[in-house]
Structure formats: structure tokens, C-alpha cells
Scaffold this motif. Sequence first.
Motif, PDB file in Angstrom:
ATOM      1  N   ARG A  50       0.827  -1.204   0.000  1.00 29.21           N
ATOM      2  CA  ARG A  50       0.000   0.000   0.000  1.00 29.21           C
ATOM      3  C   ARG A  50       0.857   1.248   0.000  1.00 29.21           C
ATOM      4  O   ARG A  50       0.549   2.241  -0.673  1.00 29.21           O
ATOM      5  CB  ARG A  50      -0.927   0.008   1.222  1.00 29.21           C
ATOM      6  CG  ARG A  50      -1.914   1.191   1.234  1.00 29.21           C
ATOM      7  CD  ARG A  50      -2.847   1.101   2.421  1.00 29.21           C
ATOM      8  NE  ARG A  50      -2.132   1.297   3.668  1.00 29.21           N
ATOM      9  CZ  ARG A  50      -1.798   2.493   4.165  1.00 29.21           C
ATOM     10  NH1 ARG A  50      -2.086   3.589   3.490  1.00 29.21           N
ATOM     11  NH2 ARG A  50      -1.163   2.586   5.321  1.00 29.21           N
ATOM     12  N   GLU A  53       2.349   1.774  -3.458  1.00 27.29           N
ATOM     13  CA  GLU A  53       1.337   2.321  -4.368  1.00 27.29           C
ATOM     14  C   GLU A  53       1.141   3.813  -4.121  1.00 27.29           C
ATOM     15  O   GLU A  53       1.045   4.606  -5.069  1.00 27.29           O
ATOM     16  CB  GLU A  53       0.017   1.586  -4.168  1.00 27.29           C
ATOM     17  CG  GLU A  53       0.037   0.151  -4.665  1.00 27.29           C
ATOM     18  CD  GLU A  53      -1.237  -0.585  -4.313  1.00 27.29           C
ATOM     19  OE1 GLU A  53      -2.153   0.051  -3.759  1.00 27.29           O
ATOM     20  OE2 GLU A  53      -1.317  -1.787  -4.598  1.00 27.29           O
ATOM     21  N   ARG A  57       1.745   6.858  -6.803  1.00 28.72           N
ATOM     22  CA  ARG A  57       0.742   7.877  -7.153  1.00 28.72           C
ATOM     23  C   ARG A  57       1.268   9.277  -6.856  1.00 28.72           C
ATOM     24  O   ARG A  57       0.978  10.226  -7.592  1.00 28.72           O
ATOM     25  CB  ARG A  57      -0.548   7.622  -6.372  1.00 28.72           C
ATOM     26  CG  ARG A  57      -1.283   6.367  -6.799  1.00 28.72           C
ATOM     27  CD  ARG A  57      -2.684   6.310  -6.200  1.00 28.72           C
ATOM     28  NE  ARG A  57      -3.303   5.037  -6.503  1.00 28.72           N
ATOM     29  CZ  ARG A  57      -3.337   4.002  -5.658  1.00 28.72           C
ATOM     30  NH1 ARG A  57      -2.788   4.110  -4.455  1.00 28.72           N
ATOM     31  NH2 ARG A  57      -3.929   2.878  -6.003  1.00 28.72           N
ATOM     32  N   PHE A  86       5.108   1.146  -9.342  1.00 33.41           N
ATOM     33  CA  PHE A  86       3.954   0.364  -9.781  1.00 33.41           C
ATOM     34  C   PHE A  86       4.355  -1.028 -10.265  1.00 33.41           C
ATOM     35  O   PHE A  86       3.703  -2.022  -9.949  1.00 33.41           O
ATOM     36  CB  PHE A  86       3.191   1.106 -10.880  1.00 33.41           C
ATOM     37  CG  PHE A  86       2.520   2.367 -10.416  1.00 33.41           C
ATOM     38  CD1 PHE A  86       1.768   2.379  -9.251  1.00 33.41           C
ATOM     39  CD2 PHE A  86       2.653   3.542 -11.128  1.00 33.41           C
ATOM     40  CE1 PHE A  86       1.147   3.539  -8.811  1.00 33.41           C
ATOM     41  CE2 PHE A  86       2.039   4.705 -10.706  1.00 33.41           C
ATOM     42  CZ  PHE A  86       1.283   4.701  -9.534  1.00 33.41           C
ATOM     43  N   LYS A  87       5.438  -1.098 -11.024  1.00 34.95           N
ATOM     44  CA  LYS A  87       5.858  -2.398 -11.558  1.00 34.95           C
ATOM     45  C   LYS A  87       6.328  -3.336 -10.449  1.00 34.95           C
ATOM     46  O   LYS A  87       6.289  -4.554 -10.597  1.00 34.95           O
ATOM     47  CB  LYS A  87       6.962  -2.215 -12.598  1.00 34.95           C
ATOM     48  CG  LYS A  87       6.449  -1.713 -13.941  1.00 34.95           C
ATOM     49  CD  LYS A  87       7.553  -1.719 -14.988  1.00 34.95           C
ATOM     50  CE  LYS A  87       7.011  -1.341 -16.348  1.00 34.95           C
ATOM     51  NZ  LYS A  87       8.061  -1.361 -17.400  1.00 34.95           N
ATOM     52  N   THR A  89       4.864  -3.791  -7.727  1.00 31.80           N
ATOM     53  CA  THR A  89       3.711  -4.371  -7.042  1.00 31.80           C
ATOM     54  C   THR A  89       3.038  -5.421  -7.909  1.00 31.80           C
ATOM     55  O   THR A  89       3.138  -6.607  -7.658  1.00 31.80           O
ATOM     56  CB  THR A  89       2.712  -3.269  -6.655  1.00 31.80           C
ATOM     57  OG1 THR A  89       2.354  -2.524  -7.829  1.00 31.80           O
ATOM     58  CG2 THR A  89       3.316  -2.323  -5.638  1.00 31.80           C
ATOM     59  N   PHE A  90       2.371  -4.972  -8.965  1.00 32.69           N
ATOM     60  CA  PHE A  90       1.667  -5.909  -9.832  1.00 32.69           C
ATOM     61  C   PHE A  90       2.203  -5.885 -11.259  1.00 32.69           C
ATOM     62  O   PHE A  90       1.520  -6.262 -12.202  1.00 32.69           O
ATOM     63  CB  PHE A  90       0.169  -5.586  -9.839  1.00 32.69           C
ATOM     64  CG  PHE A  90      -0.469  -5.730  -8.490  1.00 32.69           C
ATOM     65  CD1 PHE A  90      -0.678  -6.983  -7.947  1.00 32.69           C
ATOM     66  CD2 PHE A  90      -0.831  -4.624  -7.756  1.00 32.69           C
ATOM     67  CE1 PHE A  90      -1.259  -7.117  -6.690  1.00 32.69           C
ATOM     68  CE2 PHE A  90      -1.400  -4.747  -6.499  1.00 32.69           C
ATOM     69  CZ  PHE A  90      -1.617  -6.005  -5.960  1.00 32.69           C
ATOM     70  N   GLU A  92       3.220  -5.083 -14.983  1.00 26.54           N
ATOM     71  CA  GLU A  92       2.564  -4.364 -16.075  1.00 26.54           C
ATOM     72  C   GLU A  92       1.046  -4.312 -15.905  1.00 26.54           C
ATOM     73  O   GLU A  92       0.373  -3.578 -16.618  1.00 26.54           O
ATOM     74  CB  GLU A  92       2.899  -5.031 -17.413  1.00 26.54           C
ATOM     75  CG  GLU A  92       4.343  -4.850 -17.846  1.00 26.54           C
ATOM     76  CD  GLU A  92       4.624  -3.470 -18.417  1.00 26.54           C
ATOM     77  OE1 GLU A  92       3.655  -2.746 -18.699  1.00 26.54           O
ATOM     78  OE2 GLU A  92       5.804  -3.125 -18.565  1.00 26.54           O
ATOM     79  N   GLU A  93       0.516  -5.104 -14.991  1.00 26.14           N
ATOM     80  CA  GLU A  93      -0.940  -5.158 -14.829  1.00 26.14           C
ATOM     81  C   GLU A  93      -1.478  -3.948 -14.084  1.00 26.14           C
ATOM     82  O   GLU A  93      -2.679  -3.712 -14.071  1.00 26.14           O
ATOM     83  CB  GLU A  93      -1.338  -6.439 -14.070  1.00 26.14           C
ATOM     84  CG  GLU A  93      -0.962  -7.722 -14.787  1.00 26.14           C
ATOM     85  CD  GLU A  93      -1.565  -7.801 -16.178  1.00 26.14           C
ATOM     86  OE1 GLU A  93      -2.760  -7.474 -16.329  1.00 26.14           O
ATOM     87  OE2 GLU A  93      -0.827  -8.159 -17.107  1.00 26.14           O
ATOM     88  N   TYR A  94      -0.599  -3.192 -13.450  1.00 25.54           N
ATOM     89  CA  TYR A  94      -1.074  -2.089 -12.622  1.00 25.54           C
ATOM     90  C   TYR A  94      -1.704  -1.007 -13.507  1.00 25.54           C
ATOM     91  O   TYR A  94      -1.100  -0.560 -14.483  1.00 25.54           O
ATOM     92  CB  TYR A  94       0.071  -1.490 -11.800  1.00 25.54           C
ATOM     93  CG  TYR A  94      -0.425  -0.881 -10.525  1.00 25.54           C
ATOM     94  CD1 TYR A  94      -0.833   0.440 -10.491  1.00 25.54           C
ATOM     95  CD2 TYR A  94      -0.539  -1.646  -9.372  1.00 25.54           C
ATOM     96  CE1 TYR A  94      -1.322   0.992  -9.334  1.00 25.54           C
ATOM     97  CE2 TYR A  94      -1.026  -1.098  -8.207  1.00 25.54           C
ATOM     98  CZ  TYR A  94      -1.421   0.218  -8.191  1.00 25.54           C
ATOM     99  OH  TYR A  94      -1.922   0.771  -7.041  1.00 25.54           O
ATOM    100  N   GLU A  96      -2.233   2.227 -13.294  1.00 23.71           N
ATOM    101  CA  GLU A  96      -1.581   3.531 -13.443  1.00 23.71           C
ATOM    102  C   GLU A  96      -0.408   3.496 -14.422  1.00 23.71           C
ATOM    103  O   GLU A  96       0.081   4.551 -14.815  1.00 23.71           O
ATOM    104  CB  GLU A  96      -1.101   4.035 -12.082  1.00 23.71           C
ATOM    105  CG  GLU A  96      -2.116   4.869 -11.333  1.00 23.71           C
ATOM    106  CD  GLU A  96      -3.007   4.009 -10.447  1.00 23.71           C
ATOM    107  OE1 GLU A  96      -2.971   2.776 -10.607  1.00 23.71           O
ATOM    108  OE2 GLU A  96      -3.734   4.580  -9.611  1.00 23.71           O
TER     109      GLU A  96
END
Length: 333
Positions: A50, A53, A57, A86-87, A89-90, A92-94, A96
Motif C-alpha cells: 500500500r 502504491e 501515485r 507500480f511495476k 507491485t503488480f 505491467e498489470e497495474y 496507473e
Amino acid sequence: MLGLRSFIRRACFSIRAKASLEPISKHQDWESTVILEDDSGFFGPDIPLRRIEERGRTYLNQAKELSSHKSFEESNGLLDRAMDAFKSTFGEEYPEIYDVYKNKAKNFFRLKSWDQGIEWYQKAVEHSYKKLDNRSALLEYFIDRAWAHVERKEFDKAESFYKKIFDLIHNEEAKYHTQVLTALDDMAHMYHMKGDLNMALNYHYEALKRVDNLKVSDQPYKAKILTHIAQIHTELGDSGEALRCAKTALELYEKSAAIDDPAELSWCYNTIGEALNKEGNSSEADKYFEKAAELKNKIDKGDFFAEVGTKSFMEKTKKAGKVSKLDQDEFMD
């Protein structure tokens, strides 16, 4: 007072930016954590997802803010950091990631690094295919890609992308109202650059017909189109029609609760001055030239925060405080 407020706003933005770049502390809010390689201290080991992320942002929002102040290279640096966050964490699926790619593309376009801009926009489009309906993303790409070709004077390639835009919109103009207006207005500018003033007028009038006169957000856009139309009428020698259109545009700007782009208002003042000069009313024209110069000076001092291209605005002058005839492409560069 405007100058003081400008200084305070910039100082606050600088403080917020520096504070947000400090290393984030360890909070076990989530059970899931991720191990990241250290990058100048702004990521540490075992940081909860979290928090990462949130950091991503933050970087993305700060990058957009920097772009709005024309700090495109600095913005790209923060976008790289956002992408790393972002990468991690998830991957390319993220969601943002699309915004990161798109904003990098736009920054490169603004830097006139066309090939890099296209490369990043293509990555954004590829990412957008993960959505069920990615037409808005595709339209944004086609519009910006077409304009990149216009800037490079690759008019045939630009026209091919404008065709793709209207093929994609098909019979859903109401749904993509803003994109239609932008594409038509850009096409008018393209023909203006090509020297086909009558075709440029046709596309400006096509855009004007689609403006929603009851929609408040459309009024600055209507004013902008009318100013462009007035400029072309001046070039065609019809100073009377130019003056009518430019003064209508000025009324719309003055009624607007907020002016999206003060450079457009400056240009409107200048266009009225040009039309008045053509009619032999130089004393009245000088008043509008002075208003244009005064507003431009405020923009230069940072009293207005808007993404505008006014570097060449005062390059041509007839006398101090009076702006000469502007080249549209230079002014809107």
C-alpha cells in the motif's frame, strides 16, 4: 500581490516535493510486502504494498504538476520512479502504468522528441488493450500522433491519423465530443500551416458547429476557435468579419469563470488589435496591443499557472508595449 502569491505557491510546491521524496517508514499495514532494490534511499526493504502504491501515485501526480510548469525532463524523472513503484507491485498489470506511459509520451512530444514520444505512446496503447473499451485511449493517441506529424510537416501521415480518428468515432460523436472538437480544430491548424486558408476556415467552422452553447466548459473552447477564425479572416483581408469574431471571442473569455489558457486571451487581444489596424483605427488598436503585452508579461512572471507557449510572443514588436502581427504557429508552439 499576484507575484507574491506565485512565489508562495512555488515555494510550497517545492517543500511538498522535497518532503515526499524522503524515505518512507516501515508500516506493516498489509501482510503482503515486497523487497525492492535501494534507489537513492526512497525505497527500502520490506515496504508494504500500500505504501509503495501511494508513493507511485505521489510521483505520478508530482510529474503531472511539473509538466504543467513546462519542466518536462524533471517530470519524466518522476514518471520513471512512479513506474518502478507500480511495476514492483503488480508489474505491467497495474492500471496507473498507462498514465505513466502516456504522460512520458506527452512530455517527449512537448520536448519535440517525436520518435521517443511515439515509442512511449505505443507502449501506452498496448497497455490500454487490457481494457474492455479502450477507444478513448486510442483517440488520445491518434490525436497527439497526428499533431506530431503536423509539427514535422508530414501532412499526409497526419491526415491518415485524422481519418483513423473519425473512423473510430464513427457515429458516436456525442460520446467523444471533446475529441471531435480537438481533431477538427487541429485539422484547421494543419491546413493553415499548409497555406490553405479556406480549408482551414471550413474545419474551424465545423468545430464551431459542434460546440455546445449551453455547456459552460465549451465556452473557452468556442472563444479559442473564434479567435483562430478571426486571425484567418484578417489574413484574407476581411477585417470587419475578423473584428466581429474576435470581439465575440473576447466576450466569451470575459464571461468565463476561469480562463484555461491566458495565452489565448492575450492572442485574442492581439487579434482585435490587428483587425483594428487593418481598418485604420491605430489608436484603438494600441489599447488592445497593450492589453496583450500586459497579460503576456504576467504570464512570464509566473502570475498565471498554465501550460502555454509564449516564448516567441514578444519577439516581433512595432514599439514598446505594442505587439506586431503574430505568426500563429510560433505563438501556439
